[in-house]
Design an enzyme around this catalytic site. Structure first.
Site, PDB file in Angstrom:
ATOM      1  CD  GLU A 135      -0.414  57.966  29.832  1.00 41.57           C
ATOM      2  OE1 GLU A 135      -0.847  58.640  28.882  1.00 41.57           O
ATOM      3  OE2 GLU A 135       0.152  58.499  30.801  1.00 41.57           O
ATOM      4  CB  ILE A 136       3.253  55.177  35.293  1.00 40.73           C
ATOM      5  CG1 ILE A 136       4.174  55.787  34.241  1.00 40.73           C
ATOM      6  CG2 ILE A 136       4.038  54.360  36.317  1.00 40.73           C
ATOM      7  CD1 ILE A 136       5.069  56.889  34.765  1.00 40.73           C
TER       8      ILE A 136
END
Length: 152
Positions: A135-136
């Site tokens: 997700e980062i």
């Protein structure tokens, strides 16, 4: 309890819960997440199980969110908010199991899969296991509440 995307096997005081979507690397669909929450909450009434092992069928523990599933398409704002709560509810449900919880990691444990693993009391990893939060790199918010568990 019958599940479509999970298998649950009891061997004495140990129960093994397997994510059963190997064709999708056990990616977390809404249906699978709902089943995991119901399964975890069922342990509140279970007086026999002393340890719960979470594992994945096939090569991977869990590839994270099922990105092929439409997200909140046509949903009202309230429905979208409730849908977005599933991840946080799942982490809370796993953490709420009073029996010892163990994540048996093989292959990938990414995103939501890493969240499930960090919500467990212990993690046991095979030689090919790896975990991460993609997700980062995608610029997504890690709103499941599991990231702080990584640094405790």
């Amino acid at each position: 309890m019958d599940y479509e995307h999970l298998t649950v096997e009891r061997d004495g005081p140990v129960t093994v819960v397997r994510l059963a979507r190997p064709e999708r690397a056990n990616a977390l669909s809404r249906a699978l997440m709902g089943e995991l929450i119901r399964c975890a909450e069922a342990f509140h009434e279970d007086l026999e199980t002393r340890a719960v092992v979470f594992a994945g069928e096939g090569r991977h523990f869990c590839a994270g969110a099922d990105l092929s599933e439409p997200r909140n398409a046509g949903a009202t704002r309230l429905a979208a908010r409730r849908g977005n709560r599933l991840g946080r509810d799942l982490v809370r449900a796993v953490r709420g199991i009073e029996a010892i919880t163990v994540a048996a990691l093989e292959g990938a444990a990414l995103g939501g899969g890493a969240c499930i693993a960090t919500a467990c009391d212990f993690r046991v990893a095979g030689a090919d296991a790896y975990a991460g939060y993609p997700e980062i790199d995608l610029g997504m918010n890690l709103q499941w509440g599991a990231l702080p568990l990584c640094v405790q």
